[in-house]
Design an enzyme around this catalytic site. Sequence first.
Site, mmCIF file in Angstrom:
data_model
loop_
_atom_site.group_PDB
_atom_site.id
_atom_site.type_symbol
_atom_site.label_atom_id
_atom_site.label_comp_id
_atom_site.label_asym_id
_atom_site.label_seq_id
_atom_site.Cartn_x
_atom_site.Cartn_y
_atom_site.Cartn_z
ATOM 1 C CD GLU A 237 -6.908 5.681 2.249
ATOM 2 O OE1 GLU A 237 -6.017 5.336 3.018
ATOM 3 O OE2 GLU A 237 -6.689 5.966 1.049
ATOM 4 C CG ASP B 237 -2.232 0.825 0.886
ATOM 5 O OD1 ASP B 237 -2.181 1.675 -0.027
ATOM 6 O OD2 ASP B 237 -3.249 0.649 1.573
HETATM 7 C C1 BGC Z 1 -5.215 3.066 0.093
HETATM 8 C C2 BGC Z 1 -5.379 2.019 -0.999
HETATM 9 C C3 BGC Z 1 -5.182 2.621 -2.349
HETATM 10 C C4 BGC Z 1 -3.828 3.309 -2.390
HETATM 11 C C5 BGC Z 1 -3.484 3.904 -3.731
HETATM 12 C C6 BGC Z 1 -3.988 3.922 -0.088
HETATM 13 O O1 BGC Z 1 -4.003 5.030 0.746
HETATM 14 O O2 BGC Z 1 -5.160 2.423 1.354
HETATM 15 O O3 BGC Z 1 -6.636 1.421 -0.886
HETATM 16 O O4 BGC Z 1 -5.280 1.646 -3.346
HETATM 17 O O5 BGC Z 1 -3.814 4.347 -1.412
HETATM 18 O O6 BGC Z 1 -4.155 5.071 -3.968
#
Ligand code: BGC
Length: 618
Positions: free
Chosen positions: A510, A315
């Site tokens: 998030e 991630d």
């Molecule tokens: C998230 C992921 C995402 C990634 C790329 C992260 O902050 O947890 O779900 O795919 O960013 O944007």
Amino acid sequence: MDTPRRQFLASLTLLGAGMGKAKAFAAAKPHHFSKYDPQVRRLLSQMTLDEKIGQMTQPDQQYLQNLDDLEKYHIGSLLSGGDSDPKSGNDLVSWTDLYDGYQARALKTRLRIPLVYGVDAVYGHNNVLGATIFPHNIGLGCTRDPKLVESAARVTSEEVRATGMNWAFSPCVTVPQDIRWGRTYEGFSESPDVVKILGPAAVHGLQRGSLDNPLAVLACVKHFAGDGGTTFGSGMPKSNNSPDRYPLDQGDTRVDEATMRLIHLAGYGPSIEMGAGSIMPSYNSWNGEKCSGSHKLLTDILKNGLGFEGFLISDYAAVNQLPGDYKQQIAQSINAGMDMVMVPEHYVEFFNNLKTLVDEGKVPLSRIDDAVSRILRVKFAMGLMNAAHSPLADRTLHKSFGSAEHRAVARQCVRQSMVVLKNDNHTLPISRAASRILVAGRSAHNIGNQCGGWTIRWQGQTGDVIEGTTVLAAIRKVVGQDRVTHAPDASGAAGVSVAVVVIGETPYAEFMGDRTDLHLAAEDIAAVDAAKSAGIPVVVVILSGRPVIIDKILPKADAIVAAFLPGTEGDGVADVLFGTYKPTGKLSYTWPSGDSTSFNRSDPGYKTLFKFGHGLTY
Ligand code: BGC
């Protein structure tokens, strides 16, 4: 001893109710990516260490210092993370040009290995203006319909390929247990039995059963593992010098291995069987150890245990959360089994550190070869290594981008995802002959609130963020402009036939969506009160990324519909309100009442208002 947790685990087996259609997918053939190993070995034998490390390095395009760095660092992949947009705008052509510019440059490198370009197309190609936006997974979970989820993913894959991009960081197969978590809506359900059916259905739709299909995109199943099981209060700090925390996101999942497998790993085995080519390890920890550095999770359980032959992408800057300095963090993660790192910013530092680690013997060359082989297997499976097929965008696909056909699929998803929570006195369906309808609530005419997080902006945005049909616009289409009054505060309710009050949450994504208080806003309650005090029937539509506390409006609303985050096709909401489509949606999460002292469904303080699976019809 029959503890609450035991009872809870025992109850899980009952939760798959209504998943009969799942069988449609049982016969799909697993992809064995290792079948590409002869070609992979030939290519690998021609690669320098630098070229191998480049394949493992994924910068975010916004941090690429210059285009020639693609060659200098032999970069194998780029991403556009949240808000990493083309400089010229978020329109379809700008996104396509962005991709083509990078891919064309990659094709001029010594080995001409094309890029895999990743983007968060999590419910449609949601970064691009004009895209078809589907309900977020929480709504799709209420459909219990894997064929429909597959169709939605097919449309998404076609719209992603219209911009040339070939990799979606989707589906999210999280199984959220605590609805205070800001990513609850990214999960199909609190029930592993729902997730294990709908997750692979999405993989099947995105990858179209064959990764070399020109309309297929590589799926990325995330976040491995236990992202939805973090303990309340264990989440990330808001800042280094503040004790204040985001209570759940990126926290610690404190469960034994049996629970981890039963609940949180439920979507992975079936998604691997379905041929998922990539998996994203999670930010969170498992019993105190970060997943991104866990050999047990990444190598023992996922690769050796579940037989995953594709590759792992970290991630966003997740590796930086491991203990030690950056070099130690990289060593731990790669040795644990991470194959590609979403750096995203300091790619030169990552590249140099990993090279030094190999030179020093701290990361064995065999691990590098394994990681690169996994990445290349998938690139071969995608047909990217076939020089006869250009990896540049097929712009003829622009004509179906956001088309009526695509929106019709999304509308069907919306219809099937609506859950009628309450319907006293046959308030629903609303008669098309109603002489006057008042449409109220701050979200009635707000496409941004209707879509939620990840639309155009990482956090989403309230207001006119993207083209689409709001609930107000959809109702006007059904009964005509003249018979609809719009007043967000429900003023002027007296004398109308019925009020539709659209309320709920505003967008977030998030950790920014972690909440301790799930009550409706005062403004929302006031709008329902105003409508009710006029003595007319009141229908409440809730737009939200999770169940919210509705005790205060429950006695005042004659009917309540949970619409979750339906996306751009508000017509699907109207279809249910007017009975054009008889509701079939069933809750994919239990709905709590306001006297709950916890919102983790396995805690004793959790009190249920509507059961998992609840949903009325007419
Ligand atoms: C998230 C992921 C995402 C990634 C790329 C992260 O902050 O947890 O779900 O795919 O960013 O944007």
